[in-house]
Scaffold this motif. Structure first.
Motif, PDB file in Angstrom:
ATOM      1  N   ILE A  36      -7.968   4.208  -2.980  1.00 23.51           N
ATOM      2  CA  ILE A  36      -6.858   3.998  -2.040  1.00 23.51           C
ATOM      3  C   ILE A  36      -5.790   5.071  -2.201  1.00 23.51           C
ATOM      4  O   ILE A  36      -4.999   5.305  -1.285  1.00 23.51           O
ATOM      5  CB  ILE A  36      -6.236   2.597  -2.185  1.00 23.51           C
ATOM      6  N   TYR A  37      -5.749   5.728  -3.365  1.00 22.18           N
ATOM      7  CA  TYR A  37      -4.641   6.637  -3.688  1.00 22.18           C
ATOM      8  C   TYR A  37      -5.193   7.994  -4.092  1.00 22.18           C
ATOM      9  O   TYR A  37      -5.935   8.106  -5.070  1.00 22.18           O
ATOM     10  CB  TYR A  37      -3.826   6.028  -4.833  1.00 22.18           C
ATOM     11  N   PHE A  49      -1.324   7.634  -0.242  1.00 16.39           N
ATOM     12  CA  PHE A  49      -2.375   6.680   0.112  1.00 16.39           C
ATOM     13  C   PHE A  49      -3.284   7.272   1.189  1.00 16.39           C
ATOM     14  O   PHE A  49      -2.806   7.849   2.184  1.00 16.39           O
ATOM     15  CB  PHE A  49      -1.774   5.367   0.610  1.00 16.39           C
ATOM     16  N   VAL A  53      -8.931   5.237   4.434  1.00 14.35           N
ATOM     17  CA  VAL A  53      -9.255   3.966   3.784  1.00 14.35           C
ATOM     18  C   VAL A  53      -8.421   2.838   4.381  1.00 14.35           C
ATOM     19  O   VAL A  53      -8.930   1.731   4.629  1.00 14.35           O
ATOM     20  CB  VAL A  53      -9.037   4.072   2.261  1.00 14.35           C
ATOM     21  N   ILE A  54      -7.158   3.100   4.624  1.00 22.69           N
ATOM     22  CA  ILE A  54      -6.290   2.077   5.228  1.00 22.69           C
ATOM     23  C   ILE A  54      -6.859   1.607   6.558  1.00 22.69           C
ATOM     24  O   ILE A  54      -6.879   0.397   6.845  1.00 22.69           O
ATOM     25  CB  ILE A  54      -4.859   2.632   5.405  1.00 22.69           C
ATOM     26  N   VAL A  57      -9.816  -0.719   5.944  1.00 24.04           N
ATOM     27  CA  VAL A  57      -9.357  -2.033   5.463  1.00 24.04           C
ATOM     28  C   VAL A  57      -8.792  -2.851   6.614  1.00 24.04           C
ATOM     29  O   VAL A  57      -9.056  -4.051   6.738  1.00 24.04           O
ATOM     30  CB  VAL A  57      -8.325  -1.863   4.332  1.00 24.04           C
ATOM     31  N   TRP A 112       1.248  -0.342  -0.310  1.00 19.44           N
ATOM     32  CA  TRP A 112      -0.077  -0.061   0.264  1.00 19.44           C
ATOM     33  C   TRP A 112      -0.573  -1.255   1.080  1.00 19.44           C
ATOM     34  O   TRP A 112      -1.101  -1.085   2.188  1.00 19.44           O
ATOM     35  CB  TRP A 112      -1.087   0.265  -0.843  1.00 19.44           C
ATOM     36  N   ALA A 116      -1.896  -1.531   4.945  1.00 16.08           N
ATOM     37  CA  ALA A 116      -3.274  -1.924   5.234  1.00 16.08           C
ATOM     38  C   ALA A 116      -3.363  -3.246   5.986  1.00 16.08           C
ATOM     39  O   ALA A 116      -4.466  -3.730   6.264  1.00 16.08           O
ATOM     40  CB  ALA A 116      -4.070  -2.017   3.933  1.00 16.08           C
ATOM     41  N   VAL A 346     -12.920  -0.948  -2.629  1.00 18.35           N
ATOM     42  CA  VAL A 346     -13.160   0.489  -2.461  1.00 18.35           C
ATOM     43  C   VAL A 346     -13.845   1.059  -3.709  1.00 18.35           C
ATOM     44  O   VAL A 346     -13.369   0.854  -4.833  1.00 18.35           O
ATOM     45  CB  VAL A 346     -11.842   1.265  -2.213  1.00 18.35           C
TER      46      VAL A 346
END
Length: 497
Positions: A36-37, A49, A53-54, A57, A112, A116, A346
């Motif tokens: 995520i990071y 971030f 990926v966000i 999600v 985060w 998300a 993840v």
């Protein structure tokens, strides 16, 4: 093979809680770092971030994300993860034999989660941690201001309280592998006092006490009984964890749903025994806050390094089908399982996979999870199913085809999830929805293929994916559908006015 499923509008099982579609991120491997990071990544935002990926999600509509552990939790001091990043200490994570930089902590993770579109289910350390540490964390996160810990949160850039509602009181404390493992009575006493302090800090939170980490442990289910006898009146949920892997017999593996079903039933029976014993009017709900396919036998030792590639299972179509059976089982127990966390989210045994500096892709298990998350929110109905049984070595006779049906009353829609576990027989399936009056099928998809070992990758991200197929017409709300051998199926219907 012939199958008949009758779905009756009044045969309700339970309301699906949005928290049933939750997940889990632990400070483990590459779940956080390059998961995520990843500052400097082409898609990184101003906080580092990964936006790719966000977006994935968000697509899964994850209800809660449990954080920060996991086995990591029982040796973790939450104070290491707050304040200026350059001042945070680097520690040994003895649970996973890695170096933890503490670049991400509770404040960062809450930020985060908001991006998300999800919420945090926080966890407090019941290994090396104390009840006071847990209460201080609740104060830091949830108290508005005017105290030492809440003012420190404000100083650290978060004026408004995080208002984290759900809290895990430890992790797998029944497991001998856990840092500062306790027996059931000692954990139950410590958990009770910890919850008292936490709820005296914020009376609006809900807490999850540790149940059994596996049905294979010799302490199961006695551990759960003893813990609940100490905590029944103060806890809101008891957790259960269960992982599955293919031990070499595909039929056993595809029948993992049966094992999960029995695990849930036994856990409910244990809770209900304590309810009777304590003369309580409260029915204890379950938080199945770790579940997935995990090839634990393939773990290998590694040196002390930061964010190593560990627990990075690459899932096949066969894995996705077995996963679908578990998802159906969770839906069918929606009356008692109110929280369920896919472990993890993840890179680490996860539906989303990333490469540092490169892209991300959806693993095979992404698709059945997304299906149930998108279409499984409503009231679970109890279908009447007639199908063939198949004989497995591990479980004996189990149904070859399993179903879950969800009615979304406000939309007048019914979704049927079906898994055909037979590798060589299709199922000629009759779905009877006549109790709803006139209906029409509005959507149908399947996940299947000739190569059950197929896996997605960055180079070939669509080797396994859900495919929409033509809907079936019916004049009397009775539908004839062919469910292919070894297939995950979603069939959606609309009630006509």
């Amino acid at each position: 093979m012939e199958t008949k499923v009758t779905i009756v509008k009044d045969f309700t099982k339970g309301k699906v809680d949005d928290k049933l579609f939750s997940s889990f991120i632990e400070q483990l491997g590459r779940a956080v770092y390059t998961g995520i990071y990843e500052p400097g990544h082409p898609s990184a935002d101003e906080q580092g971030f990964r936006k790719d990926v966000i977006e994935l999600v968000k697509d899964l509509r994850v209800g809660l994300v449990r954080y920060p552990g996991g086995n990591f939790l029982s040796g973790y001091n939450w104070k290491d993860g707050i304040g200026p990043r350059e001042s945070r200490p680097v520690r040994l994570d003895r649970a996973w034999h890695t170096i933890e930089t503490n670049s991400i902590g509770i404040d960062d993770f809450v930020d985060w989660a908001k991006k998300a579109g999800t919420e945090v289910m926080a966890a407090v350390n019941m290994g090396t941690g104390t009840p006071q540490d847990a209460a201080d964390l609740v104060e830091y996160c949830n108290f508005p201001g005017g105290t030492a810990w809440s003012d420190l949160r404000i100083k650290n850039g978060h004026k408004e309280p995080h208002n984290i509602k759900y809290w895990c009181v430890g992790n797998e404390m029944d497991g001998p592998w856990q840092i500062c493992h306790l027996d059931a009575s000692d954990y139950g006493k410590k958990a009770r006092e910890t919850i008292k302090l936490m709820k005296w800090t914020d009376e609006n939170i809900q807490t999850v006490v540790c149940g059994s980490a596996s049905s294979a442990l010799p302490t199961y289910p006695e551990w759960d009984r003893i813990v609940l006898e100490h905590t029944y009146d103060v806890a809101d949920f008891i957790s259960i964890h269960r992982y599955f892997e293919n031990q070499g017999d595909d039929d056993d593996f595809l029948a993992s749903f049966y094992d999960m079903d029995q695990f849930i039933k036994t856990s409910c029976a244990t809770c209900d025994y304590v309810k009777a014993l304590t003369r309580s009017k409260k029915t204890m709900m379950l938080s199945f806050d770790e579940w997935n396919i995990w090839y634990q036998s393939q773990q290998e030792p590694h040196p002390w390094v930061q964010a190593p590639r560990i627990l990075e299972d690459h899932y096949s179509l066969l894995d996705a089908l077995a996963f679908g059976g578990m998802a159906i089982t969770l839906l069918n127990h929606a009356d008692r399982v109110k929280v369920a966390c896919l472990a993890q989210l993840v890179n680490v045994i996860a539906p989303i996979f990333t490469e540092p500096g490169k892209g991300s892709y959806k693993q095979a298990i992404y698709f059945p999870f997304r299906d149930v998350s998108l279409f499984g929110r409503g009231t679970v109905l109890a279908p009447i199913v007639k199908t063939e049984n198949k004989v497995t070595k591990a479980y004996g006779e189990v149904p070859a085809v399993i179903f879950s049906s969800v009615y979304i009353e406000e939309k007048d829609e019914i979704t049927v999830f079906a898994l055909n576990t037979s590798k060589n027989q299709s199922s000629e399936t009759q779905i009877d929805l006549s109790s709803f009056g006139k209906t029409e099928m509005i959507y149908r998809s399947e996940l299947c293929g000739s190569d059950l070992s197929a896996k997605n990758s960055l180079e070939n991200p669509d080797a396994v994916k859900t495919v929409e197929i033509p809907a079936i017409q019916s004049d009397n709300s009775i539908y004839a559908a062919t469910l292919k051998a070894a297939s995950w199926n979603v069939l959606r219907f609309k009630v006509k006015k």
